[in-house]
Write an enzyme that holds these catalytic residues in place. Sequence first.
Site, short mmCIF file in Angstrom:
data_model
loop_
_atom_site.label_atom_id
_atom_site.label_comp_id
_atom_site.label_asym_id
_atom_site.label_seq_id
_atom_site.Cartn_x
_atom_site.Cartn_y
_atom_site.Cartn_z
N GLY A 11 -19.81 55.92 -56.27
CA GLY A 11 -19.90 54.46 -56.12
C GLY A 11 -20.14 54.06 -54.67
O GLY A 11 -19.85 52.93 -54.27
N GLY A 14 -21.92 50.79 -53.49
CA GLY A 14 -21.31 49.49 -53.77
C GLY A 14 -20.75 48.84 -52.51
O GLY A 14 -20.99 49.29 -51.38
N PHE A 15 -20.01 47.79 -52.75
CA PHE A 15 -19.47 46.96 -51.66
C PHE A 15 -18.57 47.75 -50.72
O PHE A 15 -18.87 47.93 -49.52
CB PHE A 15 -18.73 45.79 -52.32
CG PHE A 15 -17.78 45.03 -51.45
CD1 PHE A 15 -18.09 44.73 -50.13
CD2 PHE A 15 -16.56 44.60 -51.98
CE1 PHE A 15 -17.20 44.00 -49.34
CE2 PHE A 15 -15.68 43.87 -51.20
CZ PHE A 15 -15.99 43.59 -49.88
N GLY A 17 -17.96 50.94 -50.81
CA GLY A 17 -18.63 52.19 -50.49
C GLY A 17 -19.53 52.07 -49.26
O GLY A 17 -19.43 52.86 -48.33
N VAL A 62 -21.95 58.58 -63.09
CA VAL A 62 -20.72 59.34 -62.82
C VAL A 62 -20.20 60.00 -64.11
O VAL A 62 -19.34 60.88 -64.06
CB VAL A 62 -19.67 58.41 -62.16
CG1 VAL A 62 -19.11 57.40 -63.17
CG2 VAL A 62 -18.56 59.17 -61.48
N SER A 127 -6.07 49.65 -58.09
CA SER A 127 -6.10 48.19 -58.00
C SER A 127 -4.73 47.57 -58.23
O SER A 127 -3.94 48.09 -59.03
CB SER A 127 -7.08 47.69 -59.05
OG SER A 127 -6.83 46.35 -59.34
N TYR A 187 -9.59 46.74 -68.03
CA TYR A 187 -9.93 47.23 -66.68
C TYR A 187 -8.69 47.83 -66.01
O TYR A 187 -8.70 48.96 -65.52
CB TYR A 187 -10.51 46.09 -65.82
CG TYR A 187 -10.56 46.40 -64.35
CD1 TYR A 187 -11.47 47.34 -63.85
CD2 TYR A 187 -9.70 45.79 -63.45
CE1 TYR A 187 -11.52 47.64 -62.49
CE2 TYR A 187 -9.74 46.07 -62.09
CZ TYR A 187 -10.64 47.00 -61.61
OH TYR A 187 -10.68 47.30 -60.28
N1 LIG Z 1 -13.49 44.72 -54.65
C1 LIG Z 1 -12.22 44.54 -54.97
O1 LIG Z 1 -11.64 43.45 -54.79
C2 LIG Z 1 -11.41 45.68 -55.53
C3 LIG Z 1 -10.05 45.46 -55.78
C4 LIG Z 1 -9.30 46.50 -56.32
C5 LIG Z 1 -9.88 47.73 -56.57
N2 LIG Z 1 -11.22 47.92 -56.32
C6 LIG Z 1 -11.79 49.23 -56.65
O2 LIG Z 1 -12.60 49.67 -55.58
C7 LIG Z 1 -13.70 50.44 -56.08
C8 LIG Z 1 -15.00 49.95 -55.49
O3 LIG Z 1 -15.15 48.58 -55.79
P1 LIG Z 1 -16.31 47.69 -55.20
O4 LIG Z 1 -15.74 46.33 -54.99
O5 LIG Z 1 -16.97 48.38 -54.08
O6 LIG Z 1 -17.26 47.60 -56.47
P2 LIG Z 1 -18.87 47.59 -56.58
O7 LIG Z 1 -19.15 47.14 -57.96
O8 LIG Z 1 -19.49 46.89 -55.44
O9 LIG Z 1 -19.22 49.13 -56.43
C9 LIG Z 1 -19.10 50.03 -57.47
C10 LIG Z 1 -20.25 51.02 -57.36
O10 LIG Z 1 -20.12 51.93 -58.44
C11 LIG Z 1 -21.38 52.12 -59.01
N3 LIG Z 1 -21.24 52.45 -60.43
C12 LIG Z 1 -20.82 51.65 -61.44
N4 LIG Z 1 -20.89 52.31 -62.60
C13 LIG Z 1 -21.36 53.55 -62.32
C14 LIG Z 1 -21.67 54.70 -63.09
N5 LIG Z 1 -21.50 54.69 -64.43
N6 LIG Z 1 -22.14 55.80 -62.47
C15 LIG Z 1 -22.32 55.82 -61.12
N7 LIG Z 1 -22.05 54.77 -60.33
C16 LIG Z 1 -21.57 53.65 -60.92
C17 LIG Z 1 -22.12 50.81 -58.85
O11 LIG Z 1 -23.53 50.97 -58.90
C18 LIG Z 1 -21.62 50.36 -57.49
O12 LIG Z 1 -22.49 50.78 -56.46
C19 LIG Z 1 -13.62 50.35 -57.60
O13 LIG Z 1 -13.02 51.53 -58.08
C20 LIG Z 1 -12.71 49.18 -57.86
O14 LIG Z 1 -11.98 49.34 -59.06
C21 LIG Z 1 -11.99 46.92 -55.81
#
Ligand SMILES: NC(=O)c1ccc[n+]([C@@H]2O[C@H](COP(=O)([O-])OP(=O)(O)OC[C@H]3O[C@@H](n4cnc5c(N)ncnc54)[C@H](O)[C@@H]3O)[C@@H](O)[C@H]2O)c1
Length: 376
Positions: A11, A14-15, A17, A62, A127, A187
Site C-alpha cells: 500500500g 497510498g496516502f 505510504g 496484495v 486503527s 472495517y
Molecule cells: N488515513 C487514516 O486516517 C488511517 C487511520 C487509521 C488507520 N489507517 C491505516 O493506514 C493504512 C494506510 O492508509 P492510507 O490512509 O494511506 O490509505 P490509502 O487508501 O491512501 O492507501 C492504501 C493503499 O493500499 C492500496 N491497496 C488497496 N487495496 C489493495 C490491494 N487489494 N492490493 C494492493 N494494494 C491495495 C491502495 O491502492 C492504496 O495505495 C491502512 O492500513 C489503514 O487502515 C489509516
Amino acid sequence: MKHIMNILITGGAGFIGQNLVYSLRKQGFGIRILDNFSPQIHVTQSLPADLVDQVELIRADVRDRDALEQALAGVDGVVHLATETGTAQSMYQIAHYNNVNSQATAQLLDVLANAPHSIKKIVLASSRSIYGEGAYNCETHGLVYPGARSAAQLKSHQWDPVCPQCGASIVAVPTPEAARPSPASIYAATKYAQEDLIRIAGDSLGIGTAILRFQNVYGAGQSLNNPYTGILSIFSTRIRRGMSLPIFEDGQESRDFVHVSDVVQAIELALQTDAANGGTFNVGAGEPTSVLEIANMLVDAFDGKVRPEVTGQYRLGDIRHCYADLTQIRSKLRFEPKMSLKSGMEEFASWVLSQPLPEDGLDKANEELKKRKMMS
Ligand SMILES: NC(=O)c1ccc[n+]([C@@H]2O[C@H](COP(=O)([O-])OP(=O)(O)OC[C@H]3O[C@@H](n4cnc5c(N)ncnc54)[C@H](O)[C@@H]3O)[C@@H](O)[C@H]2O)c1
Ligand SMILES: [Zn+2]
C-alpha cells in the site's frame, strides 16, 4: 547504521505510504512498494514522477501469493499498509473487505511461515476504530467503556454515551491500548483480525512486530477522490465548490486528528526500535477536536465562505469520542507529536489547492447509506 535497511511497503502508493517513502528515501533506505493502485483511491495510476526512479514498484494485488513472494524476497522489514479503508462501505462489501484486509494479511504471513526469508520486523498500520467508543470516566465507577450507541438512542438525538453500569453522564478521557477492543464496523473487525494474525504469527516465527493504532490521519497526499473516507477531504472539496458542509449529530462529537508527518515518525520509530517488538501503540495527537471545530478551522484555512451546518443527521456505527492515550508510545518509542493542528491544517489546505478539483462524492456516499438504512 539502522537494523532494517530494505523495506517492503504494502500500500506504499497510498496516502501514508507515499509520505513514508519520501521520508525513508531521504535517509537512504531501499524501498519496494507492492500496490495495485486501487481505482477508488488513485486517479493517476502511477507514482509521482520524483519517486519513480527512487523505489522498486510491484504493481499487484496484495491478495496475490506469487506477488507477495516476490515482494518479500530480500527485504528485512515490512510496513503493512495495503487495506480497503472505507468504514461505511465495509458494511456492505463484507467479503471484499475481509479478503483484502484479513485474508491477504494471513497470506503474507503464510509466505513467511513456509519459505526462508530475511524479515526482522513487521509494522502494521492498525486503527483506533478497533476500540469502538473510546474510554470515559464515570464519577462513581471510574474508567468505563460504553458500548455502541443504539439505533433508538441515536433516533432520540441522545448523542452522548452513558455509564454502562449506572446510566450516569460520563466524560471522555484518553483511550489506553489496554481498552477492551469493540469493533463496530466490518472495517474495524478486519483491522483487529490483522492485529491478532500479525502478533501471533510474528511471535511463533520469531519476527519482531509492532502494531500501531492510528487515529484520524490527515495531510498532503490524502485521497481527495475516495468519498468513503476522510472528513477533511470531503469537506475541502465542498468548500472549494461553495457547497454546504453538513455536520452530523450536534457537531460536538470529537476525533483525534494526527498529521501524517507524525504518523511517519511513529512508523520509523517502530521499525528501528527493539523495544517496540510485541507491542501495540496508539498514534495520535493525544487531543480531541470536535467535528464542528475542525470544520470551522478548515473553512478558515481555505478562506472559505460557507459555514458548517449542524444537521442532526447520524450514521449507525459512528462513535461519539475517541482520542489517544500516548503514555506507551512516549515512554517506549520516545514518540512526540510535532505538528500543531493549526499549522497542519494550513499546510493541508495549501496542498489541496494545488490539486485538481474533484467531483463531490458525499451526497452519493450518503445515499448509499440511506438506501441501506444505515443513516438517518
Ligand atoms: N488515513 C487514516 O486516517 C488511517 C487511520 C487509521 C488507520 N489507517 C491505516 O493506514 C493504512 C494506510 O492508509 P492510507 O490512509 O494511506 O490509505 P490509502 O487508501 O491512501 O492507501 C492504501 C493503499 O493500499 C492500496 N491497496 C488497496 N487495496 C489493495 C490491494 N487489494 N492490493 C494492493 N494494494 C491495495 C491502495 O491502492 C492504496 O495505495 C491502512 O492500513 C489503514 O487502515 C489509516
Ligand atoms: Zn457509573
